[in-house]
Design a protein around this motif. Structure first.
Motif, PDB file in Angstrom:
ATOM      1  N   ILE A 126     -52.697 -24.929 -26.627  1.00  0.00           N
ATOM      2  CA  ILE A 126     -53.596 -26.116 -26.624  1.00  0.00           C
ATOM      3  C   ILE A 126     -52.954 -27.178 -25.579  1.00  0.00           C
ATOM      4  CG2 ILE A 126     -54.454 -28.094 -27.934  1.00  0.00           C
ATOM      5  CD1 ILE A 126     -55.407 -25.270 -28.897  1.00  0.00           C
ATOM      6  N   PHE A 127     -53.959 -27.714 -24.856  1.00  0.00           N
ATOM      7  CA  PHE A 127     -53.656 -28.933 -23.998  1.00  0.00           C
ATOM      8  C   PHE A 127     -54.499 -29.930 -24.344  1.00  0.00           C
ATOM      9  CE2 PHE A 127     -54.378 -31.010 -19.880  1.00  0.00           C
ATOM     10  CZ  PHE A 127     -53.513 -31.675 -19.719  1.00  0.00           C
ATOM     11  N   THR A 128     -53.778 -31.171 -24.515  1.00  0.00           N
ATOM     12  CA  THR A 128     -54.308 -32.484 -24.803  1.00  0.00           C
ATOM     13  C   THR A 128     -54.033 -33.333 -23.839  1.00  0.00           C
ATOM     14  OG1 THR A 128     -54.193 -32.178 -27.206  1.00  0.00           O
ATOM     15  CG2 THR A 128     -54.741 -34.222 -26.318  1.00  0.00           C
ATOM     16  N   ALA A 129     -55.170 -33.743 -23.090  1.00  0.00           N
ATOM     17  CA  ALA A 129     -54.946 -34.937 -21.959  1.00  0.00           C
ATOM     18  C   ALA A 129     -55.186 -36.112 -22.301  1.00  0.00           C
ATOM     19  CB  ALA A 129     -56.107 -34.408 -20.891  1.00  0.00           C
ATOM     20  N   VAL A 130     -54.354 -37.010 -22.408  1.00  0.00           N
ATOM     21  CA  VAL A 130     -54.285 -38.280 -22.933  1.00  0.00           C
ATOM     22  C   VAL A 130     -54.155 -39.600 -22.106  1.00  0.00           C
ATOM     23  CG1 VAL A 130     -52.860 -39.757 -24.644  1.00  0.00           C
ATOM     24  CG2 VAL A 130     -52.707 -37.357 -24.875  1.00  0.00           C
ATOM     25  N   TYR A 131     -55.294 -40.324 -22.517  1.00  0.00           N
ATOM     26  CA  TYR A 131     -55.022 -41.719 -22.044  1.00  0.00           C
ATOM     27  C   TYR A 131     -55.069 -42.748 -23.143  1.00  0.00           C
ATOM     28  CZ  TYR A 131     -56.337 -46.495 -20.117  1.00  0.00           C
ATOM     29  OH  TYR A 131     -56.434 -47.606 -19.773  1.00  0.00           O
ATOM     30  N   ALA A 132     -53.928 -43.516 -23.282  1.00  0.00           N
ATOM     31  CA  ALA A 132     -53.851 -44.355 -24.580  1.00  0.00           C
ATOM     32  C   ALA A 132     -54.443 -45.798 -24.255  1.00  0.00           C
ATOM     33  CB  ALA A 132     -52.530 -44.328 -25.161  1.00  0.00           C
ATOM     34  N   LYS A 133     -55.357 -46.440 -25.148  1.00  0.00           N
ATOM     35  CA  LYS A 133     -55.700 -47.647 -24.811  1.00  0.00           C
ATOM     36  C   LYS A 133     -54.477 -48.773 -24.780  1.00  0.00           C
ATOM     37  CE  LYS A 133     -60.097 -46.836 -25.140  1.00  0.00           C
ATOM     38  NZ  LYS A 133     -61.184 -46.884 -23.953  1.00  0.00           N
ATOM     39  N   PRO A 134     -54.568 -49.786 -23.821  1.00  0.00           N
ATOM     40  CA  PRO A 134     -53.437 -50.619 -23.919  1.00  0.00           C
ATOM     41  C   PRO A 134     -53.262 -51.505 -25.006  1.00  0.00           C
ATOM     42  CG  PRO A 134     -54.913 -50.690 -21.890  1.00  0.00           C
ATOM     43  CD  PRO A 134     -55.629 -49.797 -22.844  1.00  0.00           C
ATOM     44  N   CYS A 135     -54.386 -51.598 -25.893  1.00  0.00           N
ATOM     45  CA  CYS A 135     -54.636 -52.288 -27.138  1.00  0.00           C
ATOM     46  C   CYS A 135     -53.724 -51.611 -28.091  1.00  0.00           C
ATOM     47  CB  CYS A 135     -55.864 -52.865 -27.446  1.00  0.00           C
ATOM     48  SG  CYS A 135     -56.062 -53.559 -29.020  1.00  0.00           S
ATOM     49  N   GLY A 136     -52.797 -52.157 -28.710  1.00  0.00           N
ATOM     50  CA  GLY A 136     -52.084 -51.334 -29.721  1.00  0.00           C
ATOM     51  C   GLY A 136     -53.023 -51.091 -30.994  1.00  0.00           C
ATOM     52  N   PHE A 137     -53.913 -52.001 -31.272  1.00  0.00           N
ATOM     53  CA  PHE A 137     -54.678 -51.481 -32.444  1.00  0.00           C
ATOM     54  C   PHE A 137     -55.654 -50.302 -32.327  1.00  0.00           C
ATOM     55  CE2 PHE A 137     -59.223 -51.913 -34.456  1.00  0.00           C
ATOM     56  CZ  PHE A 137     -58.708 -52.074 -35.849  1.00  0.00           C
ATOM     57  N   LYS A 138     -56.319 -50.214 -30.742  1.00  0.00           N
ATOM     58  CA  LYS A 138     -57.073 -49.225 -30.620  1.00  0.00           C
ATOM     59  C   LYS A 138     -56.109 -47.861 -30.355  1.00  0.00           C
ATOM     60  CE  LYS A 138     -60.680 -51.909 -28.452  1.00  0.00           C
ATOM     61  NZ  LYS A 138     -61.509 -52.155 -27.209  1.00  0.00           N
ATOM     62  N   ARG A 139     -54.827 -48.129 -29.842  1.00  0.00           N
ATOM     63  CA  ARG A 139     -54.124 -47.086 -29.584  1.00  0.00           C
ATOM     64  C   ARG A 139     -53.618 -46.206 -30.928  1.00  0.00           C
ATOM     65  NH1 ARG A 139     -50.899 -49.791 -26.427  1.00  0.00           N
ATOM     66  NH2 ARG A 139     -49.077 -49.962 -27.698  1.00  0.00           N
ATOM     67  N   ASP A 140     -53.552 -46.993 -31.956  1.00  0.00           N
ATOM     68  CA  ASP A 140     -53.446 -46.486 -33.369  1.00  0.00           C
ATOM     69  C   ASP A 140     -54.215 -45.197 -33.608  1.00  0.00           C
ATOM     70  OD1 ASP A 140     -51.101 -47.937 -33.594  1.00  0.00           O
ATOM     71  OD2 ASP A 140     -52.214 -49.402 -34.769  1.00  0.00           O
ATOM     72  N   LYS A 141     -55.625 -45.568 -33.193  1.00  0.00           N
ATOM     73  CA  LYS A 141     -56.617 -44.636 -33.561  1.00  0.00           C
ATOM     74  C   LYS A 141     -56.316 -43.215 -32.751  1.00  0.00           C
ATOM     75  CE  LYS A 141     -59.200 -47.452 -35.783  1.00  0.00           C
ATOM     76  NZ  LYS A 141     -59.283 -47.132 -37.223  1.00  0.00           N
ATOM     77  N   LEU A 142     -55.653 -43.259 -31.684  1.00  0.00           N
ATOM     78  CA  LEU A 142     -55.090 -42.198 -30.799  1.00  0.00           C
ATOM     79  C   LEU A 142     -54.230 -41.348 -31.770  1.00  0.00           C
ATOM     80  CD1 LEU A 142     -55.017 -40.280 -28.423  1.00  0.00           C
ATOM     81  CD2 LEU A 142     -53.101 -41.750 -27.313  1.00  0.00           C
ATOM     82  N   TRP A 143     -53.386 -41.820 -32.296  1.00  0.00           N
ATOM     83  CA  TRP A 143     -52.267 -41.201 -32.926  1.00  0.00           C
ATOM     84  C   TRP A 143     -52.838 -40.475 -34.192  1.00  0.00           C
ATOM     85  CZ3 TRP A 143     -49.822 -41.545 -29.059  1.00  0.00           C
ATOM     86  CH2 TRP A 143     -49.521 -42.885 -28.391  1.00  0.00           C
ATOM     87  N   GLU A 144     -53.840 -41.096 -34.845  1.00  0.00           N
ATOM     88  CA  GLU A 144     -54.448 -40.447 -35.912  1.00  0.00           C
ATOM     89  C   GLU A 144     -55.226 -39.091 -35.380  1.00  0.00           C
ATOM     90  OE1 GLU A 144     -57.116 -43.335 -37.706  1.00  0.00           O
ATOM     91  OE2 GLU A 144     -55.623 -44.640 -38.365  1.00  0.00           O
ATOM     92  N   TYR A 145     -55.877 -39.370 -34.218  1.00  0.00           N
ATOM     93  CA  TYR A 145     -56.785 -38.215 -33.777  1.00  0.00           C
ATOM     94  C   TYR A 145     -55.684 -37.137 -33.483  1.00  0.00           C
ATOM     95  CZ  TYR A 145     -58.818 -35.236 -30.195  1.00  0.00           C
ATOM     96  OH  TYR A 145     -59.454 -34.125 -29.618  1.00  0.00           O
ATOM     97  N   LEU A 146     -54.508 -37.342 -32.877  1.00  0.00           N
ATOM     98  CA  LEU A 146     -53.538 -36.361 -32.525  1.00  0.00           C
ATOM     99  C   LEU A 146     -52.978 -35.572 -33.650  1.00  0.00           C
ATOM    100  CD1 LEU A 146     -51.629 -38.013 -29.513  1.00  0.00           C
ATOM    101  CD2 LEU A 146     -53.651 -36.298 -29.491  1.00  0.00           C
ATOM    102  N   SER A 147     -52.956 -36.531 -34.824  1.00  0.00           N
ATOM    103  CA  SER A 147     -52.467 -35.738 -36.186  1.00  0.00           C
ATOM    104  C   SER A 147     -53.324 -34.853 -36.530  1.00  0.00           C
ATOM    105  CB  SER A 147     -52.044 -36.765 -37.106  1.00  0.00           C
ATOM    106  OG  SER A 147     -50.945 -37.672 -36.679  1.00  0.00           O
ATOM    107  N   PHE A 148     -54.701 -35.179 -36.405  1.00  0.00           N
ATOM    108  CA  PHE A 148     -55.865 -34.433 -36.871  1.00  0.00           C
ATOM    109  C   PHE A 148     -55.917 -33.146 -35.973  1.00  0.00           C
ATOM    110  CE2 PHE A 148     -60.072 -32.884 -35.560  1.00  0.00           C
ATOM    111  CZ  PHE A 148     -60.494 -32.754 -37.099  1.00  0.00           C
TER     112      PHE A 148
END
Length: 490
Positions: free
Chosen positions: A102-124
């Motif tokens: 699996i390859f996941t290409a990432v661009y995390a949002k500069p906003c910390g609140f929005k970036r937290d959604k990324l960690w939830e998605y990656l855990s999923f």
């Protein structure tokens, strides 16, 4: 196989197209990931098509920021998109003869609140598969306080660091400039590639190169799956395997061959090299093959036991299970020696831990290229070898000695006669044994390729020869001139 990632900070201008095409020509990647193109719709599709990749997946930016482009050459690699997010694209990668991953290409949002959604998605995503997994891109966050230079100091690492630790990820490291982003005042390493332990084991030679920044304030990253430098196994020096010590016939084999050899302890250990290689092939055997045979026999035996109880088969099963665990102990010793790591005082049979430690250490210590005196990088194996030989030949060549003589002033204190007697006293067997057994058994081996654990386990066989070698070394290092000029090197 290689992947190129770049946070382009806008893809609408001609400068982006020229820079991107130059990167493609220079680095020949199979997969290209671009984030923050800041264009969408037909304009984005048109720009992607000019880059020459027949297949692509686009996640449009929200407003005038963000956006993800994943492009690949389907003639060389198979890519199956398995999920998209406004901050990531996940795909299953494979090619002929290669395990899918699996390859996941990432661009995390500069906003910390929005970036937290990324960690939830990656855990999923992590919970949806049990495959090797690589993640790369702009995480807009750091793993260590040293990843930042300048600006306000980092008080606490949030978001990415806890997620990284919780999921036991590995940082692939890098070569080239350390920091991947700058605003001319602050430098940060926020672009990187990380993976799980399965991916690191699958691609042991994979490494990341930070390329120079040009158009964007982010450095492009190139992920290479193989090293250009390959060493020949025929030229590898002999290294004693500590797992051999666990074989029941090993002490007898060593005792017989030790007595048949002549010379010092060093001469006898060197004479063991060829017999040990033959013994390893004919007696000790290949661990993976032995495990496979035992597991195959266990599978057939346990299938036969389903027909009804059989005392002979039950006893045979116990013997095979014991043999299997015995091989696991040998395998654990093998990886413990390769990893050079002490774990619970060498009492834990955590083969996976030692295996990964070995891979990471080898990758960190591996020399892929060297720079010559002209400032050019040498990457071919013969060129690296010649450059290293030239450097050390010049380093250890005799240098002109100044003829100016001078007298050393008498500033050294006198030594007590009792202390002098202890310096020249004979070394006895107990002193040699204490010093030998104080050495870590799996520390770096000597010039003969044998680590200390060999001599510790075979002490009764080689004790006298080791003592003779110590006495001979003392005689060789003794400087003529009386008691006060004796030098002993152990």
């Amino acid at each position: 196989m290689s992947i190129l990632y770049w946070n382009a900070k806008g893809a609408a201008c001609t400068k982006f197209r020229n820079t991107m095409q130059d990167l493609i020509r220079s680095h020949h990647m199979e997969i290209l990931f671009v984030c923050e193109p800041r264009i969408s719709g037909l304009k984005a599709v048109s720009m992607v098509k000019t880059l020459g990749f027949p297949c692509f997946e686009i996640v449009d930016p929200i407003g005038f920021s963000g956006g993800l482009w994943l492009m690949w050459d389907d003639s060389r690699v198979k890519v199956e998109i398995i999920g998209t997010h406004d901050q990531a694209i996940s795909a299953c990668i494979s090619w002929p003869g290669q395990t899918p991953w699996i390859f996941t290409a990432v661009y995390a949002k500069p906003c910390g609140f929005k970036r937290d959604k990324l960690w939830e998605y990656l855990s999923f995503v992590e919970g949806c598969h049990n495959l090797p997994w690589l993640l790369a891109g702009d995480f807009n966050d750091m793993l260590n306080k040293s990843d930042k230079l300048g600006g306000a100091p980092i008080r606490r690492l949030r978001g990415f660091k806890p997620w990284f630790d919780q999921h036991a990820m590995c940082d692939l490291g890098f070569s080239g400039p350390k920091y991947t982003w700058t605003n001319k005042k602050v430098l940060e390493r926020i672009d990187r590639a990380v993976c799980n332990t399965q991916w690191r084991s699958l691609f042991a030679d994979a490494h990341v190169i930070h390329l120079p920044r040009t158009k964007s304030d982010h450095s492009p990253l190139k992920i290479c799956f193989k090293s250009k430098f390959s060493s020949s196994p025929l030229n590898r020096p002999f290294r004693f395997e500590a797992m051999w010590l666990k074989h029941e016939n090993f002490p007898e084999f060593i005792a017989q061959n030790w007595e048949l050899s002549y010379g010092s302890a060093l001469d006898k250990s060197c004479a063991l090299v060829e017999p040990l290689k033959q013994w390893n092939l004919s007696v000790f055997g290949h661990l993976k093959q032995k495990k496979a045979r035992i597991l195959a026999r266990l599978a057939g035996l346990q299938k036969a036991l389903h027909q009804g109880p059989n005392t002979f088969l039950i006893n045979l099963e116990s013997i095979l299970v014991a043999d299997f665990n015995y091989i696991l102990d040998q395998e654990a010793m093998f990886w413990r020696q390769k990893s050079r790591v002490k774990w619970l005082q060498e009492g834990d049979r955590n083969t996976k831990f030692f295996h990964l430690s070995t891979i990471i250490r080898r990758r960190r210590n591996k020399i892929d290229r060297l720079k010559n005196d002209a400032g050019l990088w040498v990457e071919e194996s013969d060129g690296i070898k010649n450059l290293a030989m030239q450097y050390f030949s010049e380093l250890f060549s005799p240098a002109p000695v100044a003829t100016n003589s001078f007298t050393i002033p008498n500033m050294f204190p006198s030594i007590d006669p009792g202390a002098l007697e202890s310096l020249v006293a004979d070394v006895d067997m107990e002193e040699v044994k204490v010093n030998l057994f104080s050495i870590g058994g799996l520390k770096a081996p000597g010039v003969d390729g044998f680590p200390a654990c060999f001599y510790q386990k075979q002490w009764n066989t080689c004790a006298n020869d080791i003592l003779d070698l110590v006495h001979q070394s003392i005689q060789d290092c003794r400087i003529p001139g009386g008691l006060n000029s004796t030098m002993i090197t152990l």
